[in-house]
Scaffold this motif. Structure first.
Motif, PDB file in Angstrom:
ATOM      1  N   PHE A  57      60.841   5.166  78.878  1.00  0.00           N
ATOM      2  CA  PHE A  57      60.968   3.787  78.366  1.00  0.00           C
ATOM      3  C   PHE A  57      60.643   3.915  76.939  1.00  0.00           C
ATOM      4  O   PHE A  57      61.235   3.203  75.998  1.00  0.00           O
ATOM      5  CB  PHE A  57      60.321   2.587  79.230  1.00  0.00           C
ATOM      6  N   SER A  58      59.614   4.689  76.553  1.00  0.00           N
ATOM      7  CA  SER A  58      58.936   4.556  75.177  1.00  0.00           C
ATOM      8  C   SER A  58      59.996   5.157  74.275  1.00  0.00           C
ATOM      9  O   SER A  58      60.236   4.746  73.157  1.00  0.00           O
ATOM     10  CB  SER A  58      57.549   5.379  75.204  1.00  0.00           C
ATOM     11  N   ARG A  59      60.658   6.224  74.809  1.00  0.00           N
ATOM     12  CA  ARG A  59      61.580   7.078  73.855  1.00  0.00           C
ATOM     13  C   ARG A  59      62.931   5.993  73.589  1.00  0.00           C
ATOM     14  O   ARG A  59      63.359   6.020  72.546  1.00  0.00           O
ATOM     15  CB  ARG A  59      62.040   8.350  74.710  1.00  0.00           C
ATOM     16  N   LYS A  60      63.061   5.349  74.619  1.00  0.00           N
ATOM     17  CA  LYS A  60      64.260   4.418  74.436  1.00  0.00           C
ATOM     18  C   LYS A  60      63.776   3.381  73.466  1.00  0.00           C
ATOM     19  O   LYS A  60      64.879   3.021  72.733  1.00  0.00           O
ATOM     20  CB  LYS A  60      64.637   3.873  75.896  1.00  0.00           C
ATOM     21  N   LEU A  61      62.705   2.922  73.535  1.00  0.00           N
ATOM     22  CA  LEU A  61      62.487   1.727  72.748  1.00  0.00           C
ATOM     23  C   LEU A  61      62.420   2.221  71.293  1.00  0.00           C
ATOM     24  O   LEU A  61      62.877   1.570  70.397  1.00  0.00           O
ATOM     25  CB  LEU A  61      60.895   1.187  72.895  1.00  0.00           C
ATOM     26  N   VAL A  62      61.797   3.358  71.089  1.00  0.00           N
ATOM     27  CA  VAL A  62      61.844   3.944  69.632  1.00  0.00           C
ATOM     28  C   VAL A  62      63.190   4.192  69.140  1.00  0.00           C
ATOM     29  O   VAL A  62      63.592   3.790  67.962  1.00  0.00           O
ATOM     30  CB  VAL A  62      61.171   5.277  69.709  1.00  0.00           C
ATOM     31  N   ARG A  63      64.104   4.662  70.030  1.00  0.00           N
ATOM     32  CA  ARG A  63      65.764   4.897  69.715  1.00  0.00           C
ATOM     33  C   ARG A  63      66.487   3.336  69.153  1.00  0.00           C
ATOM     34  O   ARG A  63      66.829   3.440  68.276  1.00  0.00           O
ATOM     35  CB  ARG A  63      66.378   5.548  70.724  1.00  0.00           C
ATOM     36  N   GLU A  64      65.999   2.449  70.178  1.00  0.00           N
ATOM     37  CA  GLU A  64      66.969   1.209  70.191  1.00  0.00           C
ATOM     38  C   GLU A  64      66.439   0.340  68.813  1.00  0.00           C
ATOM     39  O   GLU A  64      67.151  -0.495  68.380  1.00  0.00           O
ATOM     40  CB  GLU A  64      66.645   0.585  71.413  1.00  0.00           C
ATOM     41  N   LEU A  65      65.049   0.543  68.603  1.00  0.00           N
ATOM     42  CA  LEU A  65      64.477  -0.074  67.427  1.00  0.00           C
ATOM     43  C   LEU A  65      64.696   0.655  66.190  1.00  0.00           C
ATOM     44  O   LEU A  65      64.469  -0.191  65.161  1.00  0.00           O
ATOM     45  CB  LEU A  65      62.921  -0.259  67.470  1.00  0.00           C
ATOM     46  N   GLY A  66      65.115   1.824  66.094  1.00  0.00           N
ATOM     47  CA  GLY A  66      65.846   2.267  65.164  1.00  0.00           C
ATOM     48  C   GLY A  66      64.853   3.398  64.492  1.00  0.00           C
ATOM     49  O   GLY A  66      65.090   3.848  63.424  1.00  0.00           O
ATOM     50  N   PHE A  67      63.813   3.698  65.058  1.00  0.00           N
ATOM     51  CA  PHE A  67      62.651   4.740  64.513  1.00  0.00           C
ATOM     52  C   PHE A  67      63.269   5.894  64.281  1.00  0.00           C
ATOM     53  O   PHE A  67      62.673   6.721  63.625  1.00  0.00           O
ATOM     54  CB  PHE A  67      61.423   4.494  65.096  1.00  0.00           C
ATOM     55  N   MET A  68      64.325   6.238  64.812  1.00  0.00           N
ATOM     56  CA  MET A  68      64.889   7.818  64.678  1.00  0.00           C
ATOM     57  C   MET A  68      65.724   7.872  63.131  1.00  0.00           C
ATOM     58  O   MET A  68      65.916   8.823  63.038  1.00  0.00           O
ATOM     59  CB  MET A  68      65.686   8.081  65.926  1.00  0.00           C
ATOM     60  N   ARG A  69      65.993   6.700  62.730  1.00  0.00           N
ATOM     61  CA  ARG A  69      66.878   6.778  61.745  1.00  0.00           C
ATOM     62  C   ARG A  69      65.972   6.873  60.496  1.00  0.00           C
ATOM     63  O   ARG A  69      64.668   6.773  60.403  1.00  0.00           O
ATOM     64  CB  ARG A  69      67.612   5.352  61.277  1.00  0.00           C
ATOM     65  N   THR A  70      66.555   7.379  59.234  1.00  0.00           N
ATOM     66  CA  THR A  70      65.775   7.525  58.154  1.00  0.00           C
ATOM     67  C   THR A  70      65.463   6.260  57.404  1.00  0.00           C
ATOM     68  O   THR A  70      64.606   6.141  56.477  1.00  0.00           O
ATOM     69  CB  THR A  70      66.690   8.330  57.046  1.00  0.00           C
ATOM     70  N   SER A  71      65.981   5.076  57.536  1.00  0.00           N
ATOM     71  CA  SER A  71      65.355   4.024  57.353  1.00  0.00           C
ATOM     72  C   SER A  71      65.373   2.888  58.241  1.00  0.00           C
ATOM     73  O   SER A  71      65.877   2.966  59.560  1.00  0.00           O
ATOM     74  CB  SER A  71      66.579   3.093  56.105  1.00  0.00           C
ATOM     75  N   LEU A  72      64.696   1.583  58.012  1.00  0.00           N
ATOM     76  CA  LEU A  72      64.606   0.954  59.478  1.00  0.00           C
ATOM     77  C   LEU A  72      64.664  -0.716  58.825  1.00  0.00           C
ATOM     78  O   LEU A  72      64.411  -1.131  57.683  1.00  0.00           O
ATOM     79  CB  LEU A  72      63.034   1.044  59.629  1.00  0.00           C
ATOM     80  N   ALA A  73      65.070  -1.448  59.587  1.00  0.00           N
ATOM     81  CA  ALA A  73      65.308  -2.614  59.541  1.00  0.00           C
ATOM     82  C   ALA A  73      66.177  -3.288  58.482  1.00  0.00           C
ATOM     83  O   ALA A  73      66.005  -4.359  57.691  1.00  0.00           O
ATOM     84  CB  ALA A  73      63.802  -3.658  59.454  1.00  0.00           C
TER      85      ALA A  73
END
Length: 329
Positions: A21-37
């Motif tokens: 679940f933690s990995r999925k949250l990180v992915r879905e919230l966009g933390f794997m991308r080079t920019s955020l929000a």
């Protein structure tokens, strides 16, 4: 302390599920991308913008503690944001070696766009959940986040260094009544819509309590910064009934995530356990950040009722914690 309950599945399966679940949250919230929000900034920079906006004038060391970054990484992050024209520094009047951080006009505009992006993202997700599920989500995410924070090496090192403990003062300090009443008034005006009646009640009753100190089975702890009380907790009680009353527990927003609230609560409960068999407190439904601290310390919800004496209708909740050494009632 650890929370212990009868598990519905094996510990290994629980750990596996939480990691997934933690990995999925990180992915879905966009933390794997080079920019955020929707910005051009990395996730750590976005969080720095948010925290500086929440606490204008924050020092870099406090920003590092909140973001769980070491000093060198924080310095580089602040320098990049300053070069981009998103924040400014001002000399700290009380400490010539330190500076305080503020968002520039461009930084404030960016923070507004980030806030709107995040609000829209969460709002869309919440539409898929029933109101009761939304409340449960907030409560359990708070518990999980708090449990993770106890394992954070930066937090542990700060506690070992005695930084928090050095700021805690036992007993009355001149000016603390106004400081504590102000903290409660500002927080509950925003959280619950309370007004002058509530602020007067806190100030009057706290002053009456402080006048009686020192007293057997009663004490007050404050967290001081520059002579001002930025957090407080009180143990009141009835020695004959062996029952303590935990009161006026409040922590300023600027200390969020630093472990001050937990340190105060631990001192108060150690004192209560030395004098009483049971400790109780009253709070209001919906204050989940406080509730998860109480539950992690062993408190359980004992009763809830509607209260009308605060200027608006709220649900009052009574939490109770049994002294581990006192045995069952």
């Amino acid at each position: 302390m650890d929370l212990i309950d009868i598990p519905s599945q094996s510990r290994d399966k629980t750990i596996q599920d939480l990691r997934e679940f933690s990995r999925k949250l990180v992915r879905e919230l966009g933390f794997m991308r080079t920019s955020l929000a929707g910005s051009d900034l990395a996730p750590s920079a976005v969080h720095a913008i948010i925290e500086i906006g929440l606490q204008p004038g924050i020092q870099a060391r406090d920003l590092a503690a909140i973001l769980r970054l070491d000093k060198s990484n924080t310095s580089r992050q602040v320098a990049k944001l300053e070069s981009a024209g998103l924040l400014t520094r001002e000399a700290d009047a009380g400490d010539a070696r330190s500076s305080r951080l503020y968002l520039s006009g461009a930084g404030r505009e960016l923070r507004e766009r980030i806030d709107q992006f995040a609000t829209d993202q969460v709002s869309r997700a919440l539409r898929r959940l029933a109101p009761a599920d939304q409340e449960s989500l907030i409560r359990f995410l708070s518990l999980y986040a708090d449990a993770l924070s106890k394992e954070n090496p930066n937090t542990a090192q700060a506690a070992e260094a005695g930084g928090i403990g050095q700021g805690i003062q036992e007993g009355y300090v001149p000016g603390c009544i106004g400081d504590v009443a102000s903290l409660h008034a500002r927080y509950h005006a925003q959280a619950s819509g309370f007004g002058v009646y509530f602020e007067r009640k806190v100030a009057t009753e706290l002053a009456e309590f402080a006048e009686g100190l020192p007293a057997a089975g009663k004490n007050l702890w404050l967290y001081l910064d520059g002579g001002r009380a930025l957090a407080s907790i009180v143990v009141d009680g009835d020695l004959a009934a062996r029952q303590a009353h935990l009161r006026w527990f409040i922590v300023d927003e600027s200390l969020r995530g630093m472990g001050v609230g937990r340190a105060l609560l631990e001192r108060a409960l150690a004192f209560a356990d030395a004098h009483y068999d049971e400790t109780y407190l009253w709070t209001f439904k919906g204050l989940d950040a406080a509730r998860h601290l109480y539950e992690a310390a062993g408190f359980g919800l004992a009763e809830a009722s509607e209260g009308r004496q605060w200027g608006r209708v709220v649900t009052e909740q009574r939490f109770v914690r049994r002294n581990p050494e006192a045995g069952p009632r």
